[in-house]
Design a protein around this motif. Structure first.
Motif, PDB file in Angstrom:
ATOM      1  N   PRO A  11       0.812  -1.222   0.000  1.00 42.86           N
ATOM      2  CA  PRO A  11       0.000   0.000   0.000  1.00 42.86           C
ATOM      3  C   PRO A  11       0.844   1.268   0.000  1.00 42.86           C
ATOM      4  N   GLY A  12       0.186   2.373  -0.309  1.00 45.00           N
ATOM      5  CA  GLY A  12       0.837   3.671  -0.271  1.00 45.00           C
ATOM      6  C   GLY A  12       0.330   4.515   0.879  1.00 45.00           C
ATOM      7  N   ARG A  13       0.653   5.806   0.825  1.00 44.90           N
ATOM      8  CA  ARG A  13       0.210   6.745   1.847  1.00 44.90           C
ATOM      9  C   ARG A  13      -1.318   6.770   1.906  1.00 44.90           C
ATOM     10  N   GLY A  14      -1.835   7.076   3.079  1.00 51.15           N
ATOM     11  CA  GLY A  14      -3.278   7.156   3.266  1.00 51.15           C
ATOM     12  C   GLY A  14      -3.916   5.855   3.696  1.00 51.15           C
ATOM     13  N   MET A  99       4.248   5.184  -2.602  1.00 56.34           N
ATOM     14  CA  MET A  99       5.185   4.835  -1.537  1.00 56.34           C
ATOM     15  C   MET A  99       5.352   3.319  -1.403  1.00 56.34           C
ATOM     16  N   GLY A 100       4.344   2.585  -1.843  1.00 59.52           N
ATOM     17  CA  GLY A 100       4.423   1.130  -1.810  1.00 59.52           C
ATOM     18  C   GLY A 100       5.567   0.568  -2.624  1.00 59.52           C
ATOM     19  N   TRP A 101       6.091   1.371  -3.577  1.00 55.13           N
ATOM     20  CA  TRP A 101       7.275   0.935  -4.325  1.00 55.13           C
ATOM     21  C   TRP A 101       8.468   0.771  -3.394  1.00 55.13           C
ATOM     22  N   TYR A 102       8.642   1.695  -2.457  1.00 54.76           N
ATOM     23  CA  TYR A 102       9.749   1.589  -1.505  1.00 54.76           C
ATOM     24  C   TYR A 102       9.582   0.342  -0.636  1.00 54.76           C
TER      25      TYR A 102
END
Length: 337
Positions: A11-14, A99-102
Motif C-alpha cells: 500500500p501507499g500513503r493514506g 510509496m508502496g514501491w519503496y
C-alpha cells in the motif's frame, strides 16, 4: 499440495487510518525484532516510536504526516508480509502503489529491511518538509467499476486546462497533482461525484515535476550500494519488471530516486503486467487497511481477468472464492496466514 502462485501488493500513503490503529499489536518475536529496530532509529532521531504511534489515539495531524505515516505503514506491511504462509504461497512478484514501491524494494530483497526503513523515513520527511502542491483523487468509472471513456476524457482535459499533472493512474481513479491554485480550480470545475473531487490531506504533488527539488537531496542521502538485485521480481510504476537475474542496480537506484519521484506512477500498469506476466492464483494485498481493494478490482475488470466484467461479479466471486486476498480484512487474512 502445490503452492499457489501469488502477487503481493504494497500500500501507499493514506492506508493507515483510525480504523487500523493497534495494527502492530501481538507481534511474533521475528516480526517484533524488526519493529524494535525501527523504533531505535526513531528514538535516535527524536521521533515518536512506531509502536507508540500505533497504540496512541489516531490524530490526523500526527498520524498522516509524512514523517510518521510512511514508516508506520511500512511497519504494518512488513508485519503482514512476514505472516504470509510461505508453505502455501509462492510469491512470484511484488508491486506497490506510490510509496508502496519503496516497501516492495525491501520485501523483494532489493534493499534490506533496515535500509527500507531509512529510505521510507527519509522520503516521507523530505516530501513533508520540501514537497510542494497537493493531490486530488477523482473517479473515471461507472457504478459497475467499468472505465467511463467520456468521464476520463473530461478529467484529462480539465487537468490540462488547469496546468496540473497526472500523479497516479489508480485503477478506476486518477490522482491529480498540482500547485494549490491549480487544484482549487479543479475542485470547482470537476463535476461533483459523491465525495469527489477530494483533496488528499497532508500529501504533496507526488510523482510530478513539483517535486523535482527533492531529487538531489534524496540522491545525496543514499549510496548506490544499498541496492541489490531483488530476490523476488518487482514490477514498478511503469510496468517494468526488475528481475533477480537481470536487474541493473544503478538503473534501479536512478528510477527509485529520480524518475518515479517526478513522473506519473502507473499503478494500473503495474498490476496489469504482474497479472499477465506472472499469472497468479491469487493477489495478496498487504495492510494496513484495504485501500487498494477497489483499484485492483477495477484493473481486473478493465482487462476482463478471469472473465470479470463488472463490480457485481467481483463482489459475488469474492464471497464464493476470493481471488484478491486483503490482509486488512480479518476473514481474508485468515486464509493467507
Amino acid at each position: 499440495m502445490a503452492k499457489k502462485r501469488v502477487i503481493v501488493v504494497c500500500p501507499g500513503r493514506g492506508s493507515y487510518t483510525r480504523e487500523t490503529s493497534n495494527y502492530l499489536s501481538g507481534l511474533k518475536p521475528d516480526i517484533s525484532s524488526h519493529i524494535i529496530s525501527f523504533d531505535k532509529k526513531r528514538e535516535s532521531e527524536n521521533l515518536t516510536r512506531i509502536s507508540e504511534l500505533d497504540k496512541n489515539n489516531f490524530r490526523s495531524k500526527i498520524h498522516m504526516t509524512g514523517e510518521n505515516a510512511s514508516p508506520l505503514i511500512y511497519a504494518c506491511s512488513v508485519k503482514d508480509f512476514m505472516l504470509i504462509d510461505k508453505t502455501k504461497y509462492d510469491i512470484v512478484a511484488i508491486c506497490g502503489n506510490s510509496m508502496g514501491w519503496y516497501i516492495a524494494l525491501a520485501l523483494g530483497g532489493a534493499i534490506t529491511f533496515d535500509k527500507g526503513y531509512d529510505l521510507i523515513q527519509t522520503m516521507g520527511t523530505l516530501t513533508q518538509n520540501h514537497g510542494s502542491g497537493g493531490q486530488i483523487i477523482y473517479p473515471i468509472i461507472n457504478d459497475e467499476w467499468q472505465i467511463d471513456i467520456e468521464k476520463k476524457e473530461l478529467v484529462l482535459k480539465e487537468i490540462e486546462n488547469s496546468n496540473s499533472f497526472i500523479s497516479i493512474y489508480l485503477g478506476g481513479y486518477i490522482v491529480i497533482g498540482g500547485d494549490q491554485n491549480s487544484l482549487d480550480r479543479l475542485l470547482k470545475k470537476l463535476p461533483r461525484n459523491d465525495k469527489y473531487p477530494f483533496q488528499i490531506p497532508f500529501h504533496s504533488a507526488f510523482h510530478t515535476s513539483l517535486l523535482s527539488g527533492v531529487v538531489a537531496t534524496a540522491q545525496s542521502s543514499f549510496n548506490r550500494n544499498i541496492f541489490n538485485r531483488p530476490s523476488i521480481p518487482l514490477v514498478d510504476g511503469r510496468g517494468n519488471i526488475w528481475s533477480p537475474w537481470s536487474t541493473n542496480k544503478s538503473e534501479l537506484y536512478n528510477y527509485t530516486l529520480g524518475h518515479q519521484i517526478i513522473k506519473p506512477y502507473n499503478f494500473s500498469a503495474s498490476i496489469e503486467v504482474a497479472l499477465k506476466e506472472f499469472c497468479p492464483d491469487n493477489i495478496i494485498l498487504l495492510g494496513p487497511g484495504n485501500t487498494l481493494g477497489g483499484p485492483v478490482a477495477q484493473v481486473l475488470i478493465d482487462h476482463n481477468w478471469n472473465d470479470l466484467k463488472a463490480k457485481s461479479e467481483f463482489v459475488q466471486n469474492q464471497a464464493e472464492n476470493p481471488f484478491v486476498l486483503s490482509m486488512g480484512i480479518d476473514e481474508q487474512r485468515g486464509i493467507v496466514m
